[in-house]
Write a protein that holds these residues in place. Structure first.
Motif, short mmCIF file in Angstrom:
data_model
loop_
_atom_site.label_atom_id
_atom_site.label_comp_id
_atom_site.label_asym_id
_atom_site.label_seq_id
_atom_site.Cartn_x
_atom_site.Cartn_y
_atom_site.Cartn_z
N ALA A 1 5.48 2.33 -14.44
CA ALA A 1 5.43 1.12 -14.23
C ALA A 1 4.06 0.41 -14.01
CB ALA A 1 6.76 1.16 -13.66
N GLY A 2 3.57 -0.67 -12.89
CA GLY A 2 3.00 -0.98 -12.97
C GLY A 2 1.51 -0.92 -12.91
N PRO A 3 0.22 -0.54 -11.98
CA PRO A 3 -0.38 -0.59 -11.72
C PRO A 3 -1.13 0.45 -13.32
CG PRO A 3 -1.18 -1.39 -9.74
CD PRO A 3 0.79 -1.04 -10.65
N ARG A 4 0.35 1.72 -12.48
CA ARG A 4 0.17 3.21 -12.71
C ARG A 4 0.97 3.00 -14.23
NH1 ARG A 4 -2.49 6.97 -7.94
NH2 ARG A 4 -2.59 8.16 -10.37
N SER A 5 0.65 1.79 -15.38
CA SER A 5 1.60 2.71 -15.97
C SER A 5 0.63 3.00 -17.30
CB SER A 5 1.21 0.67 -16.99
OG SER A 5 2.51 -0.04 -16.28
N CYS A 6 0.89 3.83 -18.16
CA CYS A 6 0.28 4.56 -19.14
C CYS A 6 -1.06 3.59 -20.05
CB CYS A 6 1.46 5.36 -19.86
SG CYS A 6 1.00 6.77 -21.65
N LEU A 7 -2.11 4.49 -20.08
CA LEU A 7 -3.30 3.75 -20.88
C LEU A 7 -2.51 3.95 -21.95
CD1 LEU A 7 -6.31 4.87 -18.57
CD2 LEU A 7 -5.06 2.34 -19.09
N GLY A 8 -1.92 4.96 -22.58
CA GLY A 8 -2.16 5.49 -24.36
C GLY A 8 -1.03 4.86 -24.84
#
Length: 508
Positions: free
Chosen positions: A448-455
């Motif tokens: 969640a947040g800015p580190r949400s999964c790019l894939g």
């Protein structure tokens, strides 16, 4: 008074403290023992640690401070409170980092996107984000999946139906996703999955991956001084961990060197044929030959390989187990396929078109439900930069390690209702027949947040294509008596694999 008297007195005093601690805490779910802290409870329940953590978190209303042995620095706060998770991952994001202890545990991953913080993380994420957005990436990924399905996975399962042989579906998915992600990231197909039921070939790099995960988990539960000593002496689990690192480095080095040589020789551009696409070349083109370093390519390639192999294979294994043991759900998925996909003239390989995949609402709900109950990463942990107070009212000191359990969050009644342990794709579907959007800090399988999964998007596309191809062609029956349970790892694999009998399915 001789030495024996001193020993007797010492044992008596120690026994008194332990008995007093037990009597004072016998009604508590977890006992904080003198010297040993709560480690005995952890070790006693290690075989089913995820379910035990769920029980403890329910008992303590969602947030709990685990006390490790004295002087080991194994204390951490564990939570499943969605508001706490939202606070940690989004609202006060800058205060909660991976931190140096996280980096030590996962040092083999280097300075990849999963392992770093602050400006270095932002630069890496921006670079990778631009690659994930490229049309050539999605198109190449889908073509690679189709090719491997058609040439290997479907023929292999056809062969299994003809021979009536029991297969380990988890092993097959790991090999399938390993081949796919190696081709996408490195431009190399290790051919670890055959098209017939022969003895499966071993790949040293893939084997090193599995042992690497064992080493990472060991570093989570062993006192830091112990695994540091083992690393220095090169013994035990740490010796194996170090050997894995060498195998992985050797494997990646050959492709990084080749990429630099080809880039110098042919001068690839972003407009090159997408059939020639791989992420190593794309990273070189994105960053520029003059500035990019081999270590940057090594670290990010390894992070991408780990995500593309382990997260997808684990998700597929749990999904197919759940569907095969819930015939009503399986029937509804097939009914949706009939309504939206298949005519006699159509081939299932065209189903990668987004307009078709987006119609499969029930399939999407079933995948989300599998990810809710069995997230590939069962836990995440952060470190507080400064002291803070969580929404639950719990105080967090600077440098406190915080762990949030994705596995346990999927089993909390206050989040998902009294039927939280049931596999119900319907919970994701609105009355109008569309997907219900659940906040990421509640459905946290993709972080969640800015580190949400790019894939996230490409993961759903991949899983849907594989689900369509296999469920249309085959029926899977779990072998009677086969025990399906999570293993002890940083990835939620099945401890004993997924042993199934495969039969051909006809669809009208």
């Amino acid at each position: 008074m001789d030495s024996l008297d001193f020993i007797v007195i010492f044992v008596a005093i120690v026994s008194f403290f332990f008995i007093h601690t037990w009597l004072s805490n016998r009604n508590n779910l977890v006992i904080d023992w003198p010297f040993f802290g709560m480690l005995p409870a952890l070790l006693c329940h290690l075989s089913n640690i995820h379910d035990y953590a769920t029980t403890v978190l329910k008992h303590y209303e969602g947030t709990f401070m685990f006390k490790g042995p004295w002087l080991t620095n194994l204390d951490f706060l564990i939570t499943v409170d969605p508001m706490n998770v939202h606070h940690i991952t989004s609202k006060n994001f800058d205060n909660y980092i991976k931190g140096p202890k996280f980096y030590e545990i996962f040092e083999i991953m280097g300075d990849g996107i999963f392992n770093i913080d602050s400006d270095k993380w932002k630069r890496n994420r921006d670079t990778l984000h631009s690659l994930f957005k490229a049309n050539s990436f999605e198109s190449s990924f889908v073509k690679t999946i189709h090719k491997k399905l058609e040439s290997c996975l479907v023929p292999l399962l056809n062969n299994a139906t003809e021979l009536g042989t029991v297969v380990d579906l988890q092993d097959i998915f790991q090999r399938f996703t390993f081949d796919n992600i190696c081709f996408i990231v490195l431009g190399f197909d290790p051919n670890s999955i055959p098209n017939k039921l022969i003895e499966f070939p071993e790949n040293a790099f893939e084997t090193a991956f599995n042992k690497m995960e064992d080493g990472m988990f060991y570093r989570h539960i062993a006192p830091r001084f112990l695994w540091k000593l083992q690393k220095w002496l090169q013994i035990g689990q740490e010796k194996s961990y170090g050997e894995c690192g060498k195998i992985i480095d050797q494997f990646l080095h050959q492709f990084i060197s080749s990429t630099f040589q080809e880039q110098n020789k042919f001068n690839y551009t972003k407009d090159d044929d997408e059939s020639n696409f791989n992420m190593l070349k794309a990273l070189v083109m994105e960053s520029g030959m003059e500035t990019i370093e081999p270590k940057f390519l090594r670290d990010n390639a390894l992070n991408l390989l780990a995500a593309g192999r382990d997260a997808i294979s684990a998700s597929l294994s749990w999904f197919f187990w759940l569907v095969s043991t819930h015939p009503v759900v399986e029937a509804k998925i097939l009914e949706e396929f009939r309504a939206n996909l298949i005519t006699k003239e159509e081939n299932w390989f065209i189903t990668s078109r987004l307009e078709i995949l987006n119609k499969l609402v029930y399939l999407h709900g079933a995948l989300c439900e599998a990810l809710r109950l069995f997230p590939p990463l069962p836990f995440e942990h952060k470190s507080a930069v400064k002291s803070d107070i969580l929404p639950s009212g719990d105080h967090v000191n600077a440098n406190t390690r915080i762990l949030y359990s994705l596995y346990s969050m999927g089993r909390m009644e206050q989040i998902w209702g009294e039927d939280c342990l049931e596999f119900k794709p319907e919970r994701w579907i609105s009355e109008k027949g569309s997907i219900i959007q659940v906040p990421s800090y509640k459905f946290i399988a993709f972080n969640a947040g800015p580190r949400s999964c790019l894939g996230k998007n490409i993961s759903f596309i991949q899983m849907k294509i594989i689900a369509i191809a296999l469920l249309l062609n085959f029926q899977f029956e779990v072998v009677e008596g086969h025990n399906v349970c999570p293993c002890l790892s940083v990835i939620l694999h099945m401890k004993h694999g997924l042993k199934v009998k495969v039969t051909k399915r006809g669809i009208n």
